[in-house]
Enzyme design. Sequence first.
Site, PDB file in Angstrom:
ATOM      1  N   ALA A  32       1.024  -1.296  -0.078  1.00  0.00           N
ATOM      2  CA  ALA A  32       0.102  -0.012  -0.057  1.00  0.00           C
ATOM      3  C   ALA A  32       0.829   1.263   0.075  1.00  0.00           C
ATOM      4  O   ALA A  32       0.332   2.247  -0.080  1.00  0.00           O
ATOM      5  CB  ALA A  32      -0.950  -0.030   1.154  1.00  0.00           C
ATOM      6  N   GLY A  46       5.111   0.331  -3.387  1.00  0.00           N
ATOM      7  CA  GLY A  46       4.053  -0.852  -3.225  1.00  0.00           C
ATOM      8  C   GLY A  46       2.962  -0.728  -4.172  1.00  0.00           C
ATOM      9  O   GLY A  46       2.787  -1.795  -4.847  1.00  0.00           O
ATOM     10  N   ARG A  95      12.868   8.446   1.854  1.00  0.00           N
ATOM     11  CA  ARG A  95      13.738   9.393   2.439  1.00  0.00           C
ATOM     12  C   ARG A  95      13.298  10.811   2.037  1.00  0.00           C
ATOM     13  O   ARG A  95      12.672  10.940   0.834  1.00  0.00           O
ATOM     14  CB  ARG A  95      15.110   9.084   1.370  1.00  0.00           C
ATOM     15  CG  ARG A  95      16.401   9.999   1.808  1.00  0.00           C
ATOM     16  CD  ARG A  95      17.698   9.024   1.349  1.00  0.00           C
ATOM     17  NE  ARG A  95      17.861   9.059  -0.033  1.00  0.00           N
ATOM     18  CZ  ARG A  95      18.536   9.605  -0.850  1.00  0.00           C
ATOM     19  NH1 ARG A  95      19.308  10.466  -0.237  1.00  0.00           N
ATOM     20  NH2 ARG A  95      18.647   9.276  -2.051  1.00  0.00           N
ATOM     21  N   ARG A 135      20.599   7.299   2.499  1.00  0.00           N
ATOM     22  CA  ARG A 135      19.980   6.017   2.786  1.00  0.00           C
ATOM     23  C   ARG A 135      20.516   5.525   4.181  1.00  0.00           C
ATOM     24  O   ARG A 135      19.746   4.840   4.981  1.00  0.00           O
ATOM     25  CB  ARG A 135      20.211   5.395   1.625  1.00  0.00           C
ATOM     26  CG  ARG A 135      19.853   5.577   0.166  1.00  0.00           C
ATOM     27  CD  ARG A 135      20.163   4.496  -0.704  1.00  0.00           C
ATOM     28  NE  ARG A 135      19.619   5.051  -1.864  1.00  0.00           N
ATOM     29  CZ  ARG A 135      20.185   5.663  -2.940  1.00  0.00           C
ATOM     30  NH1 ARG A 135      21.245   5.830  -2.480  1.00  0.00           N
ATOM     31  NH2 ARG A 135      19.645   5.806  -4.011  1.00  0.00           N
ATOM     32  N   ASN A 148      14.132   1.318   8.874  1.00  0.00           N
ATOM     33  CA  ASN A 148      13.779   0.205   8.236  1.00  0.00           C
ATOM     34  C   ASN A 148      14.182  -1.216   8.187  1.00  0.00           C
ATOM     35  O   ASN A 148      13.993  -2.093   7.934  1.00  0.00           O
ATOM     36  CB  ASN A 148      14.139   0.535   6.756  1.00  0.00           C
ATOM     37  CG  ASN A 148      13.202   1.801   6.151  1.00  0.00           C
ATOM     38  OD1 ASN A 148      12.251   1.955   6.684  1.00  0.00           O
ATOM     39  ND2 ASN A 148      13.735   2.655   5.086  1.00  0.00           N
ATOM     40  N   ASP A 204      19.923   1.303  -9.548  1.00  0.00           N
ATOM     41  CA  ASP A 204      21.150   1.754 -10.037  1.00  0.00           C
ATOM     42  C   ASP A 204      21.542   1.517 -11.532  1.00  0.00           C
ATOM     43  O   ASP A 204      22.105   2.358 -12.140  1.00  0.00           O
ATOM     44  CB  ASP A 204      22.347   1.359  -8.941  1.00  0.00           C
ATOM     45  CG  ASP A 204      21.979   1.773  -7.603  1.00  0.00           C
ATOM     46  OD1 ASP A 204      21.538   2.930  -7.427  1.00  0.00           O
ATOM     47  OD2 ASP A 204      22.127   1.055  -6.685  1.00  0.00           O
ATOM     48  N   HIS A 249      24.351   0.414  -2.389  1.00  0.00           N
ATOM     49  CA  HIS A 249      23.100   0.859  -3.125  1.00  0.00           C
ATOM     50  C   HIS A 249      23.052   2.414  -2.336  1.00  0.00           C
ATOM     51  O   HIS A 249      21.983   2.846  -2.013  1.00  0.00           O
ATOM     52  CB  HIS A 249      21.937   0.233  -2.866  1.00  0.00           C
ATOM     53  CG  HIS A 249      20.713   0.876  -3.470  1.00  0.00           C
ATOM     54  ND1 HIS A 249      20.645   1.133  -4.638  1.00  0.00           N
ATOM     55  CD2 HIS A 249      19.602   1.149  -2.760  1.00  0.00           C
ATOM     56  CE1 HIS A 249      19.346   1.764  -4.979  1.00  0.00           C
ATOM     57  NE2 HIS A 249      18.893   1.846  -3.917  1.00  0.00           N
ATOM     58  N   MET A 307      11.641   3.148  -8.972  1.00  0.00           N
ATOM     59  CA  MET A 307      12.030   1.949  -8.019  1.00  0.00           C
ATOM     60  C   MET A 307      11.155   0.886  -8.207  1.00  0.00           C
ATOM     61  O   MET A 307      11.470  -0.440  -8.369  1.00  0.00           O
ATOM     62  CB  MET A 307      11.892   2.477  -6.608  1.00  0.00           C
ATOM     63  CG  MET A 307      12.257   1.317  -5.697  1.00  0.00           C
ATOM     64  SD  MET A 307      14.188   0.820  -5.855  1.00  0.00           S
ATOM     65  CE  MET A 307      13.879  -0.944  -6.275  1.00  0.00           C
TER      66      MET A 307
END
Length: 328
Positions: free
Chosen positions: A56, A60, A127, A133, A140, A165, A192, A243
Amino acid sequence: MQPASCSSEPNQRIARIAAHLAPPNTKMEESSGPARWNCRAKGGSSGFKVAILGAAGGIGQPLAMLMKMNPLVSVLHLYDVVNTPGVTADISHMDTGAVVRGFLGQQQLEDAVTGVDVVIIPAGVPRKPGMTRDDLFNINAGIVEVFKKAGTYDPRRVLGVTMLDVVRANTFVAEVLGLDPREVDCPVVGGHAGVTILPLLSQVKPPCSFTQKEIDYLTDRIQNGGTEVVEAKAGTGSATLSMAYAAVKFADACLRGLRGDAGVVECAYVSSQVTELPFFASKVRLGRAGVEEIYPLGPLNEYERSGLEKAKKELAESIQKGVSFVRK
């Protein structure tokens, strides 16, 4: 005379159609109607079962939409701690073969992942401007299932997705060369985050050459692509759409590997002996067992060797942070 296809009771037909919208409900299963949970849509009988944890969220939702479009997916489980029913209902209206089922809250997490071939985890927080990150780690890291604690860790089947990337590298390189990005393959190794992201521009396909100015520009932009999006969104989010696209591209590669396709090679962050670090992103061959081969880095030029040392130094600190988190 009424056609045979219309002879069943309306309530039964409605239950069959709606079967994919909700997880099992004890009261429903005790009723006289058909077991909604066992219903399957036509066209959804072959393929893989995929679960998205965090379905959600900003990543996602588009991820769920794109996976619903993937012909390799027959059943799509959507899990989140909030708002899953709405996303499930929305996605389920798409006229593709995958059956969609929604799961809401911790109590339904086990059902969401039971019998699943691939689990994709985009859960987390985005972010914001000024954050790295690395700043997100403590928030996370607790969301990711710690397989070692559960005694189920298989290094061949746990893959960190660094495909974004690679997607950025292919796109930015194509812009410089005036090519179609789909014709470009630029390996990206390391990690990453920031300098841990190391594009191997000397290994770009089709073979090409860059000026030092182009190398500096491309390396910097690939390493800071996420920041570019965060700043452009000005506090409203991070790279969610690109992403989602990258995650689906990688998931599709995993599914093709599980299907037994030959030569499925992508970059991923995995348990590795390519360097002295225990985890590293590099090219891997995907198959029925997950990661079936990890490729060496290949020849690096002086610029890339220098970048590799910087990447390893920062990665070592990040890995140690992750190891310490698991040991808590």
